[in-house]
Write a protein that holds these residues in place. Structure first.
Motif, PDB file in Angstrom:
ATOM      1  N   LYS A   1      45.032  36.621  36.504  1.00 57.42           N
ATOM      2  CA  LYS A   1      44.408  35.329  36.219  1.00 57.42           C
ATOM      3  C   LYS A   1      43.860  34.733  37.502  1.00 57.42           C
ATOM      4  CE  LYS A   1      47.132  34.340  32.113  1.00 57.42           C
ATOM      5  NZ  LYS A   1      46.018  34.642  31.192  1.00 57.42           N
ATOM      6  N   GLY A   2      42.679  34.110  37.381  1.00 61.50           N
ATOM      7  CA  GLY A   2      42.042  33.569  38.564  1.00 61.50           C
ATOM      8  C   GLY A   2      41.566  32.149  38.363  1.00 61.50           C
ATOM      9  N   SER A   3      40.560  31.794  39.150  1.00 65.42           N
ATOM     10  CA  SER A   3      40.034  30.426  39.137  1.00 65.42           C
ATOM     11  C   SER A   3      39.176  30.180  37.902  1.00 65.42           C
ATOM     12  CB  SER A   3      39.200  30.193  40.395  1.00 65.42           C
ATOM     13  OG  SER A   3      39.904  30.508  41.566  1.00 65.42           O
ATOM     14  N   TYR A   4      39.051  28.875  37.539  1.00 61.38           N
ATOM     15  CA  TYR A   4      38.133  28.417  36.496  1.00 61.38           C
ATOM     16  C   TYR A   4      38.371  29.078  35.138  1.00 61.38           C
ATOM     17  CZ  TYR A   4      35.843  27.333  40.927  1.00 61.38           C
ATOM     18  OH  TYR A   4      35.578  26.915  42.220  1.00 61.38           O
ATOM     19  N   GLY A   5      39.592  29.521  34.873  1.00 59.22           N
ATOM     20  CA  GLY A   5      39.917  30.104  33.569  1.00 59.22           C
ATOM     21  C   GLY A   5      39.548  31.563  33.413  1.00 59.22           C
ATOM     22  N   PHE A   6      39.063  32.190  34.477  1.00 58.68           N
ATOM     23  CA  PHE A   6      38.719  33.602  34.412  1.00 58.68           C
ATOM     24  C   PHE A   6      39.963  34.481  34.553  1.00 58.68           C
ATOM     25  CE2 PHE A   6      34.177  33.893  34.191  1.00 58.68           C
ATOM     26  CZ  PHE A   6      33.727  32.681  34.671  1.00 58.68           C
ATOM     27  N   GLU A   7      39.863  35.652  33.964  1.00 59.62           N
ATOM     28  CA  GLU A   7      40.896  36.664  34.123  1.00 59.62           C
ATOM     29  C   GLU A   7      40.229  38.028  34.141  1.00 59.62           C
ATOM     30  OE1 GLU A   7      43.319  35.596  30.766  1.00 59.62           O
ATOM     31  OE2 GLU A   7      42.245  36.965  29.431  1.00 59.62           O
ATOM     32  N   ALA A   8      40.959  39.020  34.627  1.00 62.74           N
ATOM     33  CA  ALA A   8      40.408  40.371  34.661  1.00 62.74           C
ATOM     34  C   ALA A   8      41.519  41.350  34.349  1.00 62.74           C
ATOM     35  CB  ALA A   8      39.799  40.670  36.026  1.00 62.74           C
TER      36      ALA A   8
ATOM     37  N   SER B   1      38.385  50.731  35.418  1.00 59.92           N
ATOM     38  CA  SER B   1      37.596  49.535  35.130  1.00 59.92           C
ATOM     39  C   SER B   1      38.363  48.291  35.529  1.00 59.92           C
ATOM     40  CB  SER B   1      37.223  49.475  33.651  1.00 59.92           C
ATOM     41  OG  SER B   1      38.376  49.276  32.853  1.00 59.92           O
ATOM     42  N   PHE B   2      37.602  47.240  35.722  1.00 59.74           N
ATOM     43  CA  PHE B   2      38.182  45.944  36.096  1.00 59.74           C
ATOM     44  C   PHE B   2      37.249  44.875  35.543  1.00 59.74           C
ATOM     45  CE2 PHE B   2      41.128  43.349  38.147  1.00 59.74           C
ATOM     46  CZ  PHE B   2      40.555  42.481  39.068  1.00 59.74           C
ATOM     47  N   HIS B   3      37.266  44.706  34.238  1.00 65.64           N
ATOM     48  CA  HIS B   3      36.341  43.806  33.561  1.00 65.64           C
ATOM     49  C   HIS B   3      36.799  42.356  33.694  1.00 65.64           C
ATOM     50  CE1 HIS B   3      34.629  47.420  32.242  1.00 65.64           C
ATOM     51  NE2 HIS B   3      35.235  47.560  31.072  1.00 65.64           N
ATOM     52  N   LEU B   4      35.838  41.497  33.915  1.00 64.25           N
ATOM     53  CA  LEU B   4      36.083  40.057  34.034  1.00 64.25           C
ATOM     54  C   LEU B   4      35.925  39.417  32.661  1.00 64.25           C
ATOM     55  CD1 LEU B   4      36.465  37.656  36.101  1.00 64.25           C
ATOM     56  CD2 LEU B   4      33.967  37.451  36.038  1.00 64.25           C
ATOM     57  N   LYS B   5      36.836  38.510  32.320  1.00 66.93           N
ATOM     58  CA  LYS B   5      36.808  37.901  30.994  1.00 66.93           C
ATOM     59  C   LYS B   5      37.106  36.413  31.075  1.00 66.93           C
ATOM     60  CE  LYS B   5      38.368  42.183  28.824  1.00 66.93           C
ATOM     61  NZ  LYS B   5      39.241  42.831  27.830  1.00 66.93           N
ATOM     62  N   LYS B   6      36.614  35.726  30.032  1.00 64.39           N
ATOM     63  CA  LYS B   6      36.963  34.322  29.877  1.00 64.39           C
ATOM     64  C   LYS B   6      36.945  34.026  28.384  1.00 64.39           C
ATOM     65  CE  LYS B   6      35.967  29.681  31.553  1.00 64.39           C
ATOM     66  NZ  LYS B   6      35.093  28.820  32.381  1.00 64.39           N
TER      67      LYS B   6
ATOM     68  N   TYR C   1      42.082  47.995  45.929  1.00 61.61           N
ATOM     69  CA  TYR C   1      42.167  46.555  45.748  1.00 61.61           C
ATOM     70  C   TYR C   1      40.868  46.154  45.061  1.00 61.61           C
ATOM     71  CZ  TYR C   1      45.474  47.116  49.619  1.00 61.61           C
ATOM     72  OH  TYR C   1      46.492  47.526  50.436  1.00 61.61           O
ATOM     73  N   LEU C   2      40.932  45.324  44.038  1.00 60.40           N
ATOM     74  CA  LEU C   2      39.756  44.974  43.248  1.00 60.40           C
ATOM     75  C   LEU C   2      39.580  43.462  43.236  1.00 60.40           C
ATOM     76  CD1 LEU C   2      40.644  47.446  40.418  1.00 60.40           C
ATOM     77  CD2 LEU C   2      38.600  47.630  41.843  1.00 60.40           C
ATOM     78  N   PHE C   3      38.333  43.055  43.295  1.00 58.77           N
ATOM     79  CA  PHE C   3      38.016  41.630  43.436  1.00 58.77           C
ATOM     80  C   PHE C   3      36.842  41.258  42.535  1.00 58.77           C
ATOM     81  CE2 PHE C   3      40.402  41.016  47.412  1.00 58.77           C
ATOM     82  CZ  PHE C   3      40.501  42.328  47.868  1.00 58.77           C
ATOM     83  N   TRP C   4      36.819  39.994  42.154  1.00 65.10           N
ATOM     84  CA  TRP C   4      35.643  39.389  41.542  1.00 65.10           C
ATOM     85  C   TRP C   4      35.250  38.161  42.338  1.00 65.10           C
ATOM     86  CZ3 TRP C   4      32.151  40.942  38.146  1.00 65.10           C
ATOM     87  CH2 TRP C   4      32.465  41.973  37.263  1.00 65.10           C
TER      88      TRP C   4
END
Lengths: 113, 112
Positions: B58-65, B73-78, B32-35
């Motif tokens: 897709k997550g909060s504040y327009g972020f996605e990973a 890998s599990f890179h965070l992007k916006k 399980y992976l988290f940001w």
């Protein structure tokens, strides 16, 4: 606001003393986690409780102990404090113990002089 | 043993530009992976998580990973950074029966 509360926000004490940090989890969450965050060690997992029972232990010193009470709030006890114990201590809660997200409290900043 | 690496201590990006905060992990089985994001003098805030299914989360504040199993890998992007995105970002991994393990954090600075 995550719904997790921690008291006190700040604590200043002397070496050799004992302090108790308190955490109330989000309503409905059964798991409580304690973390220590310092500049040199990053975020270190200390201990987890689930529904009153200890579930997992991380890098927790023998001078530290914790418990979770029937109302699910938790306390972290730090004793024989040393200068190096100065850090931010976070509590987090989650519904269960599997893949759910943790929700963090605002932290208690401990300064040992 | 589980481990999480965030290879960049600091990421600087201009406002309006896309941002990426990198995370790689080492864990056996299905993680399980988290940001999480931490603003100054605040606790960590949950941004998003990957459990199973679509590799783009897709997550909060327009972020996605994006979860990439072959590259672990599990890179965070916006797509478009805001000055208010400036904060400390933590990647975390968990397996069933194991504790959460957090990466060392990456400080993101978005320049106006």
């Amino acid at each position: 606001d995550s719904g997790v509360t921690q008291t006190p926000k700040h604590l200043i004490t002397a070496t050799g003393q004992r302090v108790t940090l308190r955490c109330s989890p989000r309503s409905g969450d059964l798991s409580v986690y304690w973390y220590q965050q310092s500049l040199d060690q990053g975020l270190q997992f200390l201990i987890q409780y689930y529904n009153g029972e200890e579930r997992a232990k991380g890098n927790i010193l023998e001078r530290f102990s914790a418990q979770q009470f029937p109302d699910l709030h938790s306390e972290l006890n730090l004793s024989s404090l040393e200068l190096g114990d100065s850090a931010l201590y976070f509590c987090a809660s989650s519904v269960g113990t599997a893949g759910g997200a943790q929700y963090f409290g605002p932290g208690t900043r401990l300064l040992v002089l | 043993a589980q481990s999480v690496a965030q290879p960049e201590d600091q990421v600087n990006v201009a406002e309006g530009n896309p941002l990426t905060v990198k995370c790689t992990y080492s864990v056996s089985g299905n993680p399980y992976l988290f940001w999480y994001v931490q603003y100054p003098n605040r606790g960590l805030q949950f941004l998003l998580k990957y459990i199973t299914g679509d590799n783009l989360v897709k997550g909060s504040y327009g972020f996605e990973a994006e979860f990439n199993k072959s590259q672990t890998s599990f890179h965070l992007k916006k797509p478009s950074a805001l000055v208010s995105d400036s904060a400390l970002y933590f990647c975390a991994v968990k397996r069933d029966g194991q504790n959460f393990v957090f990466g060392p954090g990456t400080r993101l600075s978005v320049l106006p």
